[in-house]
Design an enzyme around this catalytic site. Structure first.
Site, mmCIF file in Angstrom:
data_model
loop_
_atom_site.group_PDB
_atom_site.id
_atom_site.type_symbol
_atom_site.label_atom_id
_atom_site.label_comp_id
_atom_site.label_asym_id
_atom_site.label_seq_id
_atom_site.Cartn_x
_atom_site.Cartn_y
_atom_site.Cartn_z
ATOM 1 N N GLU A 124 30.375 -0.310 22.515
ATOM 2 C CA GLU A 124 30.464 -1.579 23.265
ATOM 3 C C GLU A 124 29.178 -2.376 23.106
ATOM 4 O OE1 GLU A 124 33.154 -2.620 24.569
ATOM 5 O OE2 GLU A 124 34.375 -0.814 24.775
ATOM 6 N N CYS B 117 33.577 1.329 33.815
ATOM 7 C CA CYS B 117 32.794 1.438 32.575
ATOM 8 C C CYS B 117 31.971 0.162 32.362
ATOM 9 C CB CYS B 117 33.718 1.656 31.383
ATOM 10 S SG CYS B 117 34.497 3.281 31.374
ATOM 11 N N HIS C 230 32.845 4.173 24.379
ATOM 12 C CA HIS C 230 34.160 4.548 24.889
ATOM 13 C C HIS C 230 34.764 5.619 23.986
ATOM 14 C CE1 HIS C 230 35.183 1.112 27.764
ATOM 15 N NE2 HIS C 230 35.493 2.233 28.374
#
Length: 209
Positions: free
Chosen positions: A85, A149, A168
């Site tokens: 991410e 998250c 992730h």
């Protein structure tokens, strides 16, 4: 003169919803077993899937360890690759946590920017770990999902001035084992530490001239 050990904090999440065993915590435990060698002071934590716990815990970890890098691992039911991410988002948190709680403001940091980016170039990380030849696919994303998250990532990026990353992982067996995920997390962190060291050497080099 002995080099000071660099502190690295790595977190996974506890169970929630249908994830009675959270693949992120399994991956982090597998990674911890493999370790990062003697040059790194590694600190591993399981984070509850609760907004208020995250708001307490993440700044606390930063103050306690002053890490060179903080790495958060979370599970995504929609992921089929190990996903790096790039950024965390500040607003849009409507999903209830394990305590049936959600922030009234639906945001992480009131008045904070909408997006915070990691100082780590995730595209470069993705290329390098892909080149390492593990039996795992890696991809890059700019949407960490507006749940715990994303909330954790933004909170951490805000606290660490960008020295955080979020990974992730898919649920266990879809398609990877905990062991494969642990090796993938280790490979990612090693690549990032190497990148940070090169950047530091460059800065020191520039200062000498």
């Amino acid at each position: 003169m002995e080099k000071q050990k660099k502190a690295v904090v790595v977190t996974g999440f506890g169970p929630f919803g249908e994830h009675s065993v959270n693949a992120s915590w399994v991956a982090v435990q597998e990674f911890e077993r493999l370790g990062l060698g003697n040059g790194v002071d590694l600190h591993v934590y399981e984070v509850p899937v609760e907004y208020q716990a995250v708001q307490r815990l993440i700044p606390g970890l930063w103050k306690k360890h002053r890490p060179q890098l903080t790495v958060h691992v979370g599970v995504s039911g929609m992921a089929s690759t190990v996903t790096l991410e790039k950024c965390g988002h500040n607003v849009g948190y409507k999903g209830l946590d394990n305590c049936q709680f959600c922030p009234d403001t639906q945001c992480c940091v009131e008045g904070g920017p909408e997006c915070l980016d990691s100082i780590i170039d995730m595209d470069v990380v993705c290329k390098r770990v892909t080149a390492a030849g593990l039996d795992v696919l890696f991809t890059v994303s700019t949407d960490a999902g507006r749940y715990l998250c994303d909330f954790t990532y933004y909170t951490s990026l805000h606290q660490s001035r960008g020295k955080s990353v979020f990974i992730h992982v898919p649920p266990l067996g879809k398609p990877y084992t905990g062991e494969q995920l642990g090796k993938a997390v280790k490979a990612i962190i090693e690549v990032i530490l190497d990148m940070l060291e090169q950047a530091e050497d460059q800065i020191n080099c520039d200062h000498k001239h």
